[in-house]
Design an enzyme around this catalytic site. Structure first.
Site, PDB file in Angstrom:
ATOM      1  N   SER A  13      27.969  14.727 -11.532  1.00 53.42           N
ATOM      2  CA  SER A  13      28.092  15.414 -10.407  1.00 53.42           C
ATOM      3  C   SER A  13      26.634  15.651  -9.700  1.00 53.42           C
ATOM      4  O   SER A  13      25.863  16.563 -10.811  1.00 53.42           O
ATOM      5  CB  SER A  13      29.158  16.536 -10.433  1.00 53.42           C
TER       6      SER A  13
ATOM      7  N   ALA B 176      40.340  33.118 -12.860  1.00 53.32           N
ATOM      8  CA  ALA B 176      39.459  31.858 -12.458  1.00 53.32           C
ATOM      9  C   ALA B 176      39.206  31.925 -10.965  1.00 53.32           C
ATOM     10  O   ALA B 176      39.872  32.389 -10.247  1.00 53.32           O
ATOM     11  CB  ALA B 176      40.450  30.757 -12.759  1.00 53.32           C
ATOM     12  N   GLY B 177      37.946  31.390 -10.806  1.00 54.13           N
ATOM     13  CA  GLY B 177      37.551  31.067  -9.248  1.00 54.13           C
ATOM     14  C   GLY B 177      37.382  29.616  -9.337  1.00 54.13           C
ATOM     15  O   GLY B 177      36.132  29.175  -9.984  1.00 54.13           O
ATOM     16  N   HIS B 178      37.969  28.745  -8.628  1.00 53.44           N
ATOM     17  CA  HIS B 178      37.564  27.442  -8.678  1.00 53.44           C
ATOM     18  C   HIS B 178      37.627  26.975  -7.183  1.00 53.44           C
ATOM     19  O   HIS B 178      38.301  26.857  -6.327  1.00 53.44           O
ATOM     20  CB  HIS B 178      38.907  26.649  -9.201  1.00 53.44           C
TER      21      HIS B 178
ATOM     22  N   ASP C 269      33.082  28.361 -15.172  1.00 52.54           N
ATOM     23  CA  ASP C 269      32.280  27.782 -13.916  1.00 52.54           C
ATOM     24  C   ASP C 269      31.428  26.740 -13.992  1.00 52.54           C
ATOM     25  O   ASP C 269      30.342  26.384 -13.461  1.00 52.54           O
ATOM     26  CB  ASP C 269      31.369  29.046 -13.414  1.00 52.54           C
TER      27      ASP C 269
ATOM     28  N   LYS D  26      26.252  19.540 -11.642  1.00 51.60           N
ATOM     29  CA  LYS D  26      25.132  20.306 -11.245  1.00 51.60           C
ATOM     30  C   LYS D  26      23.796  19.810 -11.724  1.00 51.60           C
ATOM     31  O   LYS D  26      22.875  20.714 -11.817  1.00 51.60           O
ATOM     32  CB  LYS D  26      25.324  21.771 -11.486  1.00 51.60           C
TER      33      LYS D  26
ATOM     34  N   PRO E  30      26.384  38.315  -9.618  1.00 48.60           N
ATOM     35  CA  PRO E  30      25.296  37.334 -10.192  1.00 48.60           C
ATOM     36  C   PRO E  30      25.713  36.650 -11.414  1.00 48.60           C
ATOM     37  O   PRO E  30      26.089  37.333 -12.545  1.00 48.60           O
ATOM     38  CB  PRO E  30      24.230  37.855 -10.333  1.00 48.60           C
TER      39      PRO E  30
ATOM     40  N   GLN F 196      38.485  29.127 -17.371  1.00 48.77           N
ATOM     41  CA  GLN F 196      37.751  29.811 -17.912  1.00 48.77           C
ATOM     42  C   GLN F 196      36.883  28.557 -18.886  1.00 48.77           C
ATOM     43  O   GLN F 196      36.865  27.468 -18.262  1.00 48.77           O
ATOM     44  CB  GLN F 196      38.247  30.718 -19.095  1.00 48.77           C
TER      45      GLN F 196
ATOM     46  N   ARG G  81      56.226  41.519 -26.267  1.00 47.91           N
ATOM     47  CA  ARG G  81      57.707  41.274 -25.595  1.00 47.91           C
ATOM     48  C   ARG G  81      58.530  42.298 -24.745  1.00 47.91           C
ATOM     49  O   ARG G  81      59.409  42.437 -24.662  1.00 47.91           O
ATOM     50  CB  ARG G  81      58.728  40.967 -26.892  1.00 47.91           C
TER      51      ARG G  81
ATOM     52  N   LYS H  37      35.829  21.273  -8.934  1.00 51.65           N
ATOM     53  CA  LYS H  37      35.316  19.999  -8.205  1.00 51.65           C
ATOM     54  C   LYS H  37      35.512  18.686  -9.012  1.00 51.65           C
ATOM     55  O   LYS H  37      36.026  17.744  -8.362  1.00 51.65           O
ATOM     56  CB  LYS H  37      33.753  20.245  -8.096  1.00 51.65           C
TER      57      LYS H  37
ATOM     58  N   GLY I 203      26.240  17.361  -6.552  1.00 50.59           N
ATOM     59  CA  GLY I 203      26.273  18.259  -5.385  1.00 50.59           C
ATOM     60  C   GLY I 203      27.782  18.802  -5.382  1.00 50.59           C
ATOM     61  O   GLY I 203      28.682  18.349  -6.066  1.00 50.59           O
TER      62      GLY I 203
ATOM     63  N   GLY J 294      32.285  23.747 -13.015  1.00 49.99           N
ATOM     64  CA  GLY J 294      32.319  23.016 -11.822  1.00 49.99           C
ATOM     65  C   GLY J 294      33.783  22.274 -12.150  1.00 49.99           C
ATOM     66  O   GLY J 294      34.063  21.095 -11.729  1.00 49.99           O
ATOM     67  N   LYS J 295      34.611  22.924 -12.840  1.00 52.74           N
ATOM     68  CA  LYS J 295      35.853  22.269 -13.236  1.00 52.74           C
ATOM     69  C   LYS J 295      36.806  21.815 -12.120  1.00 52.74           C
ATOM     70  O   LYS J 295      37.184  20.903 -11.872  1.00 52.74           O
ATOM     71  CB  LYS J 295      36.723  23.334 -14.030  1.00 52.74           C
TER      72      LYS J 295
END
Ligand code: GDP
Ligand code: IMO
Ligand code: MG
Length: 424
Positions: free
Chosen positions: A410, A39-41, A13, A330, A303, A223, A142, A18, A412, A15-16
């Site tokens: 970065s 992942a959450g991008h 997290d 950030k 959170p 990650q 396998r 972005k 923003g 900011g990859k």
């Protein structure tokens, strides 16, 4: 020929996405190389927010080819949903999207097992429940099902039968859960072949062809360094290698193909899930970082734990990955802090130690230095010169302490809130 790898240097997290979106303007091909929908991008363009889990974050640039490399584990249902959603937003995906035929497929029994194992654990990892660990485990055993397997239906059925012959007794006897049927799994795989079959290709050869044709390739890490199964805070890690080794294994490229490794680094640190986090701030300032930085997981909504910049963590990320530069993200979130803490080293039992002891990280105490903060709104800054002196000083200090030049800043979430350190 050029190939850049972008790697998260902390616990994810950073900011990859972005930064991938920003760097993708100079790339022809963007490739995910490990992980899956854990992942959450997040990419924000023109005020509109897009969250990707499997599709590479370069997809918003209309003409780029996007590749899911062989090193991922993908949930076929989730991938189809993500593609459908993008197409619903008017983004053409199909003609420029490649799924490696070697990628392993996450099936319902992997997700079920992920949850069941977490339930059973005394000390939970706090996984995303996306089936990541169980699918990578099947790859190593396998007994995995790969995207390319879907083309030969008879053999595919045999593979599913075999996988379930191994899995089902575990569900029924150990976890008191229901068994999976071959038919329900085949239904998912048949649908995947029908809807995504034309995107499944030999990605390894394709990527080498692109490089030989002089195309620019950008590898998108998911990650982060300290979640790496070998170099991170095991067992509180993910089940893949987000670090540079994973970039090679997960694409089939070799060391000579890589020109640049850029570390994506947050100006402070966050972590989702359990595990040691030496610079975590569980008091008011940590809460303030969470609120200012909107630090809530984009995959699970949890959170994020928040804390201060950790120099030893980045120094180790530099060593392991061979970072040639960093993008600092950030920075705007630190606006308004009177003092900004930075952990410049660790000690154990009052004695300063050298390095990043990943296996003993729960024993270290950070040694802090404090830097002056700033009050000015920096979210509209477009150059280093326009930043307040204290922010410039913070950047220079991080460079000096980590030994890695910061080339991009970065300020923003939006694509526009990004600038190179030196004018280009
Ligand atoms: P990733 O997993 O590394 O791609 O990062 P995430 O997308 O999970 O989390 C980063 C969050 O911070 C997202 O909500 C981004 O929109 C946001 N973000 C990225 N860069 C900046 C920045 O420089 N400033 C601010 N305020 N937010 C940012
Ligand atoms: P991006 O790419 C932050 C964490 C989980 C958990 C551990 C293991 O958005 O930076 P898993 O489901 O992978 O078995 O969970 O890893 N984790 C992440 N934390 N960002 C991520 O991805 C993560 N992917 C996994 O919270 O602690
Ligand atoms: Mg994320």
């Amino acid at each position: 020929m050029s190939c850049m790898v972008a790697i998260g240097t902390q616990w994810g997290d950073e900011g990859k996405a972005k930064m991938i979106d920003f760097l993708a303007k100079d790339a022809d091909v963007v490739v995910r190389y490990q992980g899956g929908a854990n992942a959450g991008h997040t990419v924000v363009v023109g005020g509109e927010k897009h969250i990707f889990h499997l599709v590479p974050s370069g997809i918003l640039h209309g003409e780029k080819v996007c590749v899911v490399g062989n090193g991922l584990v993908i949930d076929p249902v989730q991938l189809l949903n993500e593609i459908e959603q993008l197409e619903g937003e008017g983004i053409d995906v199909r003609d420029r999207f490649v799924v490696s035929d070697c990628v392993h497929l996450i099936l319902p029994y992997h997700k079920e097992l992920d949850a069941a194992m977490e339930d059973l654990r005394q000390k939970k990892i706090g996984t995303t429940h996306r089936g990541i660990g169980p699918c990578y485990a099947d790859k190593c055993l396998r007994i995995g099902i790969r995207a390319g397997d879907v083309f030969d239906r008879d053999t595919l059925r045999e593979k599913v039968e075999h996988a379930l012959a191994v899995k089902n007794p575990m569900f029924e006897k150990l976890y008191s859960r229901r068994a999976f049927t071959v038919d329900e799994i085949m239904l998912i795989l048949d649908d995947f072949r029908e809807k995504a079959g034309d995107m499944i290709k030999d990605s390894q050869t394709l990527l080498h062809d692109y490089l030989e044709d002089g195309k620019n390739v950008l590898l998108e890490g998911a990650q982060g360094f300290a979640l790496d199964i070998d170099h991170g805070t095991y067992p509180f890690v993910t089940s893949s290698n987000p670090t540079i080794g994973g970039a090679l294994l997960g694409t089939g490229l070799n060391t000579l193909n890589i020109n640049e490794v850029i570390g994506i680094t947050k100006a402070y640190v966050t972590r989702v899930g359990e595990g040691p986090f030496p610079t975590e701030d569980t008091c008011d300032e940590g809460d303030r970082l969470r609120v200012n930085g909107k630090e809530f997981g984009s995959t699970t909504g949890r959170p994020r734990r928040c804390g201060w910049f950790d120099v030893e963590l980045i120094r180790q990320a530099r060593r392991v990955n061979g970072l040639s530069s960093m993008a600092l993200t950030k920075l705007d979130v630190l606006t308004g802090f009177k003092k900004i803490k930075v952990a410049v080293g660790y000690e154990i039992a009052g004695k300063r130690i050298n390095g990043f002891p990943s296996a003993r990280l729960d024993e270290v105490s950070p040694i802090y230095e404090e830097f002056d903060g700033w009050d000015e709104d920096i979210s509209k800054c477009t150059s280093i010169e326009s930043l307040p002196a204290a922010a410039k000083n913070y950047i220079s200090a991080l460079e000096k302490l980590t030994g890695v030049p910061i080339t991009i800043v970065s300020v923003g979430p939006g694509r526009e809130a990004t600038f190179y350190r030196d004018a280009r």
